[in-house]
Design an enzyme around this catalytic site. Structure first.
Site, short mmCIF file in Angstrom:
data_model
loop_
_atom_site.label_atom_id
_atom_site.label_comp_id
_atom_site.label_asym_id
_atom_site.label_seq_id
_atom_site.Cartn_x
_atom_site.Cartn_y
_atom_site.Cartn_z
N GLY A 1 -9.55 -18.57 -36.55
CA GLY A 1 -10.21 -19.55 -37.39
C GLY A 1 -10.69 -18.84 -38.64
O GLY A 1 -10.86 -17.62 -38.64
N GLN B 1 -15.32 -17.01 -46.27
CA GLN B 1 -14.73 -15.72 -45.88
C GLN B 1 -13.62 -15.27 -46.83
O GLN B 1 -13.15 -14.14 -46.74
CB GLN B 1 -14.16 -15.80 -44.46
CG GLN B 1 -15.23 -15.95 -43.40
CD GLN B 1 -14.61 -15.92 -42.04
OE1 GLN B 1 -14.15 -16.94 -41.53
NE2 GLN B 1 -14.56 -14.74 -41.43
N CYS C 1 -14.95 -11.35 -35.76
CA CYS C 1 -14.92 -12.11 -37.01
C CYS C 1 -14.12 -11.30 -38.03
O CYS C 1 -14.29 -10.08 -38.12
CB CYS C 1 -16.35 -12.31 -37.49
SG CYS C 1 -16.49 -13.21 -39.04
N LEU C 2 -13.26 -11.97 -38.78
CA LEU C 2 -12.45 -11.25 -39.78
C LEU C 2 -13.33 -10.59 -40.84
O LEU C 2 -12.89 -9.64 -41.48
CB LEU C 2 -11.44 -12.19 -40.43
CG LEU C 2 -10.34 -12.74 -39.50
CD1 LEU C 2 -9.40 -13.63 -40.28
CD2 LEU C 2 -9.58 -11.61 -38.84
N HIS D 1 -18.67 -21.20 -34.47
CA HIS D 1 -18.65 -19.95 -35.23
C HIS D 1 -18.29 -20.22 -36.70
O HIS D 1 -18.97 -19.74 -37.61
CB HIS D 1 -17.66 -18.98 -34.57
CG HIS D 1 -17.45 -17.68 -35.31
ND1 HIS D 1 -17.72 -16.46 -34.75
CD2 HIS D 1 -16.99 -17.43 -36.56
CE1 HIS D 1 -17.45 -15.50 -35.63
NE2 HIS D 1 -16.99 -16.06 -36.74
N GLU D 2 -17.22 -20.99 -36.90
CA GLU D 2 -16.74 -21.21 -38.28
C GLU D 2 -17.70 -22.07 -39.09
O GLU D 2 -17.91 -21.83 -40.28
CB GLU D 2 -15.34 -21.84 -38.26
CG GLU D 2 -14.26 -21.01 -37.58
CD GLU D 2 -14.15 -19.58 -38.10
OE1 GLU D 2 -14.53 -19.33 -39.25
OE2 GLU D 2 -13.71 -18.71 -37.33
N HIS E 1 -20.48 -20.28 -40.61
CA HIS E 1 -20.15 -19.61 -41.87
C HIS E 1 -20.49 -20.49 -43.08
O HIS E 1 -20.85 -19.98 -44.14
CB HIS E 1 -18.66 -19.28 -41.94
CG HIS E 1 -18.27 -17.98 -41.29
ND1 HIS E 1 -18.74 -16.77 -41.72
CD2 HIS E 1 -17.46 -17.72 -40.24
CE1 HIS E 1 -18.22 -15.81 -40.96
NE2 HIS E 1 -17.44 -16.36 -40.06
ZN ZN Z 1 -16.39 -15.39 -38.62
#
Ligand code: ZN
Length: 162
Positions: A44, A49, A89-90, A131-132, A135
């Site tokens: 995701g 991000q 997480c990226l 999670h997303e 952000h």
């Molecule tokens: Zn993340």
């Protein structure tokens, strides 16, 4: 070309803006985000991000090729029943931690055409969406982690940069 913003870049702490224009630019952005997500083996990705402070999230589909876009997503219900998962997480390469989240959520969002959807989501997808969507509000998984399971030293070094 989009590039992943990694912690502690300030964009990750900003609240993303509501999207009001449902145009080709938005569709292109979603496609670009899905590409970078798959390239980096993510499941995701939220627009902040890639340094774009807008309320857009993409999630990979089960075929590992296509994606679903969530525009202006909002969680309207969090189940009291929780699950604990190891999250990464990226924006935090090589850092993982245990996070407790609701097992079920109700989600309101728009698609890339601006059409409103209201859905009930559970288990893995519900966790990824929580999670997303965090952000979009400048909230990061390290804020919620009960325990960092991998990369604690790395995280401390990153925090020291702030
Ligand atoms: Zn993340």
């Amino acid at each position: 070309m989009l590039k992943i913003a990694t912690y502690p870049q300030p964009i990750l702490r900003q609240t993303a803006k509501e999207i009001t224009e449902f145009n080709q630019e938005l569709r292109d952005l979603a496609v670009e985000m899905s590409k970078i997500m798959y390239e980096d083996n993510g499941i995701g990705l939220a627009a902040p991000q890639v340094s774009i402070s807008q309320k857009l999230v993409v999630l990979g589909d089960e075929d590992n090729k296509s994606f679903t876009a969530y525009v202006n997503p909002e969680i309207t219900f969090f189940s009291r029943e929780k699950v604990v998962n190891e999250e990464g997480c990226l924006s935090f390469p090589k850092i993982f931690g245990l996070v407790k989240r609701s097992k079920k959520i109700h989600l309101k969002y728009q698609d890339l055409d601006g059409k409103l959807h209201k859905v009930k989501i559970k288990d893995f997808t519900a966790v990824v969406l929580q999670h997303e969507i965090d952000h979009l509000n400048g909230v990061l998984f390290i804020d919620r982690a009960e325990k960092i399971t991998e990369g604690q030293d790395l995280l401390e070094a990153l925090k020291a940069k702030i």
